[in-house]
Design a protein around this motif. Structure first.
Motif, PDB file in Angstrom:
ATOM      1  N   PHE A  82       0.833  -1.204   0.000  1.00 29.95           N
ATOM      2  CA  PHE A  82       0.000   0.000   0.000  1.00 29.95           C
ATOM      3  C   PHE A  82       0.871   1.257   0.000  1.00 29.95           C
ATOM      4  N   ILE A  83       1.899   1.283   0.855  1.00 29.21           N
ATOM      5  CA  ILE A  83       2.781   2.447   0.929  1.00 29.21           C
ATOM      6  C   ILE A  83       3.476   2.677  -0.403  1.00 29.21           C
ATOM      7  N   LEU A  84       3.920   1.583  -1.046  1.00 27.33           N
ATOM      8  CA  LEU A  84       4.570   1.704  -2.350  1.00 27.33           C
ATOM      9  C   LEU A  84       3.637   2.367  -3.367  1.00 27.33           C
ATOM     10  N   LEU A  85       2.407   1.882  -3.445  1.00 26.79           N
ATOM     11  CA  LEU A  85       1.455   2.422  -4.423  1.00 26.79           C
ATOM     12  C   LEU A  85       1.052   3.852  -4.080  1.00 26.79           C
ATOM     13  N   PHE A  86       0.794   4.090  -2.788  1.00 27.46           N
ATOM     14  CA  PHE A  86       0.338   5.429  -2.410  1.00 27.46           C
ATOM     15  C   PHE A  86       1.473   6.440  -2.508  1.00 27.46           C
ATOM     16  N   ALA A  87       2.703   6.025  -2.164  1.00 26.35           N
ATOM     17  CA  ALA A  87       3.846   6.933  -2.271  1.00 26.35           C
ATOM     18  C   ALA A  87       4.052   7.381  -3.708  1.00 26.35           C
ATOM     19  N   SER A  88       3.797   6.477  -4.665  1.00 29.71           N
ATOM     20  CA  SER A  88       3.969   6.850  -6.068  1.00 29.71           C
ATOM     21  C   SER A  88       2.956   7.908  -6.496  1.00 29.71           C
ATOM     22  N   THR A  89       1.779   7.916  -5.852  1.00 27.79           N
ATOM     23  CA  THR A  89       0.780   8.918  -6.229  1.00 27.79           C
ATOM     24  C   THR A  89       1.209  10.322  -5.829  1.00 27.79           C
ATOM     25  N   GLY A  90       2.042  10.439  -4.789  1.00 24.28           N
ATOM     26  CA  GLY A  90       2.505  11.763  -4.390  1.00 24.28           C
ATOM     27  C   GLY A  90       3.238  12.459  -5.527  1.00 24.28           C
ATOM     28  N   PHE A  91       4.123  11.737  -6.196  1.00 30.26           N
ATOM     29  CA  PHE A  91       4.836  12.304  -7.344  1.00 30.26           C
ATOM     30  C   PHE A  91       3.848  12.663  -8.456  1.00 30.26           C
ATOM     31  N   LEU A  92       2.863  11.788  -8.661  1.00 30.66           N
ATOM     32  CA  LEU A  92       1.872  12.031  -9.724  1.00 30.66           C
ATOM     33  C   LEU A  92       1.000  13.241  -9.422  1.00 30.66           C
ATOM     34  N   TRP A  93       0.599  13.420  -8.140  1.00 36.02           N
ATOM     35  CA  TRP A  93      -0.206  14.595  -7.787  1.00 36.02           C
ATOM     36  C   TRP A  93       0.578  15.873  -8.056  1.00 36.02           C
ATOM     37  N   GLY A  94       1.872  15.853  -7.764  1.00 34.30           N
ATOM     38  CA  GLY A  94       2.695  17.034  -8.030  1.00 34.30           C
ATOM     39  C   GLY A  94       2.770  17.350  -9.512  1.00 34.30           C
ATOM     40  N   ILE A  95       2.966  16.316 -10.320  1.00 31.65           N
ATOM     41  CA  ILE A  95       3.015  16.509 -11.773  1.00 31.65           C
ATOM     42  C   ILE A  95       1.675  17.013 -12.293  1.00 31.65           C
ATOM     43  N   LEU A  96       0.572  16.415 -11.818  1.00 31.88           N
ATOM     44  CA  LEU A  96      -0.761  16.820 -12.261  1.00 31.88           C
ATOM     45  C   LEU A  96      -1.039  18.275 -11.902  1.00 31.88           C
TER      46      LEU A  96
END
Length: 321
Positions: A227-241
């Motif tokens: 879960f941490i792996l998947l959710f941590a990756s979204t942090g980078f994606l939210w910044g890009i978005l």
């Protein structure tokens, strides 16, 4: 050498994490030097900025406010909602997940921003602001979302920030100002290879804290880690978005990607160990295992797409020819 290390970080970082997990007795003692290494790296990165550039971020704070909104409000609330769905009944794991995304932006994001040519002054402003707010934002977040009352050692957190971020950054920017750019043009490139090596040492040393948890993995911990792996990756994606929605230049996109994706795991681990049962520490420390690997992968991807875009602009169309 600095360029070679930077272009291969996506390969180097997993090896650093593995080395730290497998050989904590060898690399663990390096943790004592981590604050000093951070200070040197912050100084080198700050040589590429000026006091005027930093002040500009606070005078026109739209991008800064977006980063803080994503990291201090949106991601903690989303993490809490998902943790209650996935780990309902285990209050310790839920607390660990929420705490992981309530801590301030990681200092190491400033180094990644420098490696991939982001906006250093924006990164520095975001790190400083989130760290200053942390003694107030972390207890408030835990109280509102979970009902936990936590008293943060604000004085110690501020002292660490001053010596790891504020003073080295101020020294670097002042030196660049008074030398009319010599710090940026000459000294920063000269220090760059050493700072790349320091980043490798920091990642390896910090990974030693995960050793016991990884080497004694259970199915529950494996689920939390995934879960941490998947959710941590979204942090980078939210910044890009967010950067895309604001139509920001590539340098700002790089900064928002790393600032939204990287957290100060050390402060989270200290809070978890001081105020909560041991199980709370595991979700927090999972960030150590994944954050730097994800940072290297996202950095490589952004550089690839940026190079492709430059190549497309440089290649004339049929009508231009």
């Amino acid at each position: 050498m600095g360029k070679a290390l930077a272009s291969h970080m996506h390969l180097i970082v997993p090896g650093c994490v593995a080395a730290g997990v497998l050989f904590p007795q060898i690399f663990g003692p390096i943790t004592v030097a981590v604050p000093t290494l951070f200070a040197i790296m912050t100084f080198q990165g700050a040589l590429n900025n000026t006091l005027q550039q930093l002040g500009q971020q606070f005078r026109h704070p739209r991008r800064l406010l977006v980063i803080l909104g994503v990291t201090l409000v949106f991601m903690p609330c989303l993490a809490c909602a998902l943790a209650f769905i996935l780990f309902n009944g285990n209050a310790n794991l839920i607390t660990g997940v929420v705490l992981e995304y309530s801590v301030p932006i990681g200092v190491v994001s400033f180094m990644w921003v420098g490696i991939f040519s982001g906006n250093g002054s924006l990164a520095l402003a975001a790190i400083l602001t989130s760290t200053v707010l942390a003694p107030f934002s972390i207890p408030l977040t835990l109280q509102l979302l979970l009902g936990h009352v936590v008293h943060i050692d604000a004085a110690n957190m501020m002292i660490e920030m001053i010596f790891m971020i504020a003073l080295p950054a101020l020294a670097g920017m002042v030196l660049n100002n008074v030398t009319d750019g010599w710090g940026h043009q000459k000294l920063s490139p000269a220090l760059s290879p050493a700072c790349r090596i320091m980043l490798i040492l920091i990642i390896t040393a910090n990974s030693t804290r995960m050793s016991d948890y990884v080497l004694h993995m259970t199915w529950t911990r494996a689920g939390v880690a995934l879960f941490i792996l998947l959710f941590a990756s979204t942090g980078f994606l939210w910044g890009i978005l967010a950067a895309k929605l604001l139509h920001l230049p590539h340098a700002d996109l790089v900064t928002m990607c790393f600032d939204c994706g990287l957290r100060n795991i050390s402060s989270g681990a200290v809070i978890a160990s001081q105020y909560f049962p041991g199980e709370v520490v595991f979700p927090v420390m999972c960030g150590t295992m994944f954050q730097q690997i994800l940072a290297s992968l996202f950095g490589k991807a952004m550089k690839h797409f940026s190079d492709d875009a430059k190549g497309a602009r440089a290649c004339p169309t049929a009508s231009q020819r």
